[in-house]
Design an enzyme around this catalytic site. Structure first.
Site, mmCIF file in Angstrom:
data_model
loop_
_atom_site.group_PDB
_atom_site.id
_atom_site.type_symbol
_atom_site.label_atom_id
_atom_site.label_comp_id
_atom_site.label_asym_id
_atom_site.label_seq_id
_atom_site.Cartn_x
_atom_site.Cartn_y
_atom_site.Cartn_z
ATOM 1 N N TYR A 140 18.295 -39.663 -0.312
ATOM 2 C CA TYR A 140 19.583 -40.368 -0.365
ATOM 3 C C TYR A 140 19.461 -41.594 -1.292
ATOM 4 C CZ TYR A 140 23.285 -43.557 1.026
ATOM 5 O OH TYR A 140 24.321 -44.450 0.997
ATOM 6 N N ARG A 278 11.925 -43.851 14.113
ATOM 7 C CA ARG A 278 12.622 -42.834 13.318
ATOM 8 C C ARG A 278 11.989 -42.866 11.925
ATOM 9 N NH1 ARG A 278 19.082 -43.528 12.562
ATOM 10 N NH2 ARG A 278 18.425 -45.116 11.086
#
Ligand code: UDP
Length: 322
Positions: A140, A278
């Site tokens: 991204y 994460r």
């Protein structure tokens, strides 16, 4: 000005389109509704459904009548970009490349692009300024950086006025427009869903970061302040130059501080569980936005986290996020 807003059916795009209309600009929204919602396109905007790849065909000769474009349409989920990098190359890089080429050919003089703090990756120093090295840690961030570089190039080659706005963590709601992702991954909307009882519990991703309370620290910025920066960028963009500006408040809040603010604003207790980190989350991301203040005359009007949370809560509690 007559302005094309790509992604104007999405969260930041719809608020930007709304503020442009309020300021008296004439807005056309181009959005393929892959993640946006047609009912988020503000009243007064013309809506064209389609991909940015096809802007030249969809808008035809009308394209040359625009004074500027604000380009926000993009795939924007970090985790998805890791699983499916091809989608980010095709949607974000190829799509933006085609759009920018079409805009340049049509003589649209100003382009404002939604870039991201994700282009910096794991920062060496905080607050992060625009001269920090760009080393994205996911596809991204890579895809947004590729467009920043393209805009650098096109400004020099074609004399266009281009601006990249690198957002930190956008939050809040404005004029009935808020975050409505089909697949929600962001902290504040998830915490508000938990407060509403739509989720059993809240999960904190990692409590072993080198931060005061062990949870990640982020710089939250109100969506209305982000939108305001786009209007200023359209005005201040200079022919032949590419300006890059971070957009943040310059102060960091930890995940635990955000959850405490949500509990305070909603007056509801959250059930919280701590899980592992994460992947790809830097410990601290805080912006230095002095360039946006200096070059654009930008000054955030809603810097308080409690205001961002309260604005988002007002909308979801009223069922306004549908
Ligand atoms: N986060 C969390 N639980 C969640 C969602 C996010 O602990 O359910 C954390 C995440 O690890 C990050 C911070 O909240 O440290 C902000 O995440 P978000 O996805 O909102 O924005 P990002 O910083 O990734 O753009």
């Amino acid at each position: 000005m007559k302005v094309l807003v790509t992604g104007g059916a999405g969260y930041i795009g719809s608020v930007t389109a709304a503020r442009l209309i309020e300021a008296g600009h004439c807005v056309t929204v181009l959005d393929d509704l892959s993640t946006g919602h047609e009912d988020a396109v503000p009243a007064g905007a013309r809506f064209v459904r389609g991909r940015v790849h096809d802007a030249a065909e969809l808008l035809g000769a009308e394209l040359s009548s625009f004074d500027g474009a604000v380009h926000l349409a993009a795939a924007s989920l970090v985790a998805e970009s890791v699983e499916n990098p091809g989608k980010y190359q095709e949607n974000n890089v190829v799509g933006s490349d085609r759009l920018i080429d079409a805009l340049a050919r049509a003589g649209v003089g100003r382009i404002v692009f939604s870039s991201t703090a994700a282009v910096y990756g794991e920062p060496e120093r905080v607050p992060i300024d625009e001269d920090a090295p760009c080393r994205p840690v996911n596809p991204y961030g890579e895809s947004k950086l590729a467009i920043d570089r393209l805009l650098d190039d096109i400004a020099v080659r074609s004399g266009l006025a281009t601006v990249s706005l690198r957002y930190f963590n956008v939050a809040g709601a404005y004029a009935g427009l808020g975050e409505r992702h089909r697949q929600e991954s962001h902290l504040i909307p998830i915490a508000l869903q938990a407060a509403l009882g739509q989720r059993e519990e809240m999960v904190i991703f990692g409590e072993d970061y080198p931060t005061p309370d062990g949870t990640c620290v982020r710089d939250y910025i109100h969506v209305a302040d982000i939108a305001a920066a786009h209007l200023l960028a359209l005005e201040h963009a200079r022919a032949g130059a590419h300006l890059i500006c971070n957009l943040g408040n310059g102060s960091g809040y930890s995940v635990r501080e955000v959850l405490a603010t949500v509990e305070q604003v909603t007056e509801r207790a959250l059930k919280v569980r701590v899980a592992g980190r994460r992947a790809g989350d830097p410990a601290v991301l805080v912006a230095s936005a002095t360039r946006a203040r200096r070059e654009l005359g930008w000054a955030p009007e809603r810097p308080e986290l409690s205001v961002m949370v309260a604005d988002a809560w007002e909308l979801v509690a009223a069922g306004g996020d549908r």
